[in-house]
Design a protein around this motif. Structure first.
Motif, PDB file in Angstrom:
ATOM      1  N   ASP A   3      25.389 -34.439 -28.825  1.00 15.61           N
ATOM      2  CA  ASP A   3      24.088 -33.303 -28.764  1.00 15.61           C
ATOM      3  C   ASP A   3      23.976 -31.860 -28.718  1.00 15.61           C
ATOM      4  N   THR A   4      25.015 -31.510 -28.042  1.00 13.27           N
ATOM      5  CA  THR A   4      25.625 -29.943 -27.700  1.00 13.27           C
ATOM      6  C   THR A   4      26.346 -29.743 -29.215  1.00 13.27           C
ATOM      7  N   ARG A   5      27.162 -30.717 -29.344  1.00 13.76           N
ATOM      8  CA  ARG A   5      27.554 -30.076 -31.101  1.00 13.76           C
ATOM      9  C   ARG A   5      26.927 -30.061 -31.884  1.00 13.76           C
ATOM     10  N   ARG A   6      26.151 -30.817 -32.262  1.00 14.30           N
ATOM     11  CA  ARG A   6      24.795 -30.839 -32.613  1.00 14.30           C
ATOM     12  C   ARG A   6      23.917 -29.577 -32.823  1.00 14.30           C
ATOM     13  N   TRP A   7      23.806 -28.959 -31.165  1.00 11.36           N
ATOM     14  CA  TRP A   7      22.413 -28.334 -31.318  1.00 11.36           C
ATOM     15  C   TRP A   7      23.786 -26.269 -32.044  1.00 11.36           C
ATOM     16  N   VAL A   8      25.274 -26.982 -31.613  1.00 12.27           N
ATOM     17  CA  VAL A   8      26.001 -25.880 -31.834  1.00 12.27           C
ATOM     18  C   VAL A   8      26.651 -25.370 -33.499  1.00 12.27           C
ATOM     19  N   TRP A   9      26.105 -27.071 -34.265  1.00 12.90           N
ATOM     20  CA  TRP A   9      25.706 -26.682 -35.816  1.00 12.90           C
ATOM     21  C   TRP A   9      24.188 -26.043 -36.627  1.00 12.90           C
ATOM     22  N   VAL A  10      23.441 -26.301 -35.806  1.00 10.28           N
ATOM     23  CA  VAL A  10      21.993 -26.061 -35.702  1.00 10.28           C
ATOM     24  C   VAL A  10      21.792 -24.708 -35.534  1.00 10.28           C
ATOM     25  N   LEU A  11      22.493 -23.546 -34.465  1.00 12.98           N
ATOM     26  CA  LEU A  11      22.816 -22.331 -33.568  1.00 12.98           C
ATOM     27  C   LEU A  11      23.401 -22.147 -35.224  1.00 12.98           C
TER      28      LEU A  11
END
Length: 357
Positions: A3-11
């Motif tokens: 989830d953290t990696r996905r949020w990093v990509w979204v950001l």
């Protein structure tokens, strides 16, 4: 962790989109420079394999581009300007023919009422507008010099484009290698594979279809000028640009050329047959030589996707969006292709029934 990696990509995507929105006014010369570097990199690579250093290869390619640009500036643009003036002079005759010949014929065939077109009002409005624009060059210059700061900015961008393009092209391979080293190790192969697919899609269009358009523009323009058509260069270039959509260049070009030929040659049979022959030869060369040689079997961008991408990019980000349209469309096309493959392999598509239900 996922989830953290996905949020990093979204950001990251949001940050890039925000920067594009606020900085799109100054990005044009850099994007054009990137485009020049992307297009010229294969030429420089070939010169490197021939024994030249990277820097000298870039110098040779830029010298070639400069010669082509100067030839267009000194030869092509004055000829186009002359034909635009001629088109301006022929406009009243075309309006008269439309009013007294073409529209009455359509009106008779369709059984429309008299005065249906209200062409007198349209003609008077066009004539009034044309009467106010007799000094075309003066109007363009007055608009271009209305703001000294805008003119200075435009000139600065024109100077900045070759500078940015030169340095990007010289360091292109180094930058690509550094970007690859920054990729996550476990995803490097997958990301590189997607990037190569995007490159193939974009290259198939940019280095393929655009070259076909250029070749058709040259063929049509040269053929029409040999026939003796006064507006041959203008119509040929217009037909070449319209060839972005299959058969559109042929339809628009032959229609405009026949109308111009009718006004110039008065319906003489042989020049009109020559105009038709030019476009027939162009179509035959496109189908049998140009497309197989320049595009081949590579899958490029669909013409409708190209038109939509350019219009959407222009609507969202102006000229910067137009420059970004094709690369973004290539990426979206590759991602959609992979999503399609994943869907075909999924249980949702196969329709497998859970035995527990």
């Amino acid at each position: 962790m996922m989830d953290t990696r996905r949020w990093v990509w979204v950001l990251g995507v949001l940050v890039i989109g925000t920067l594009l929105y606020f900085l799109h006014g100054i990005l044009s010369p850099f994007l054009i420079g990137i485009g020049l570097a992307y297009l010229a990199d294969p030429l420089v690579d070939r010169l490197e394999r021939a024994g030249l250093s990277r820097t000298w290869g870039v110098v040779v390619v830029f010298a070639l581009f400069t010669l082509v640009f100067m030839a267009m500036l000194l030869v092509l643009i004055p000829m186009l300007a002359k034909q635009l003036v001629r088109l301006y002079e022929l406009a009243p005759q075309m309006l008269d023919w439309l009013q007294h010949v073409a529209l009455p014929w359509v009106q008779t065939r369709l059984g429309l009422a008299d005065g249906f077109w209200k062409f007198d009002k349209i003609k008077s409005a066009i004539s009034e507008h044309m009467g106010q624009t007799t000094d075309i060059v003066g109007i363009v210059l007055s608009q271009a010099t209305a703001s000294g700061l805008a003119l200075i900015g435009w000139l600065a961008n024109m100077v900045l484009i070759p500078v940015v393009g030169f340095y990007l092209l010289r360091d292109w391979d180094l930058m690509m290698a550094k970007l690859r080293r920054l990729l996550p190790r476990q995803r490097e192969e997958q990301v590189v594979s997607l990037a190569l697919e995007c490159h193939e899609v974009l290259g198939a269009f940019v280095r393929g279809q655009l070259l076909v358009m250029l070749a058709l523009g040259v063929i049509y323009a040269a053929g029409l000028m040999l026939v003796g058509l006064e507006l041959g260069l203008l119509i040929g270039i217009m037909a070449g640009l319209a060839a972005i959509v299959p058969y559109m260049g042929f339809i628009i070009g032959i229609g405009a050329a026949l109308i111009a030929g009718m006004f110039q040659f008065g319906g003489d049979l042989y020049p009109m047959l020559g105009i038709v022959a030019v476009f027939m030869v162009g179509q035959a060369l496109e189908g049998m030589v140009l497309t197989p040689l320049l595009v081949g079997d590579r899958i490029g961008l669909h013409p409708v996707a190209v038109i939509f991408a350019i219009l959407a990019g222009g609507e969202l980000f102006g000229f910067t969006g137009v420059l970004l349209a094709l690369p973004v469309a290539a990426v979206i096309m590759v991602l959609l292709r992979h999503m399609h493959d994943l869907y075909k392999e999924s249980d949702m598509y196969a329709g497998e029934i859970d035995p527990d239900l």
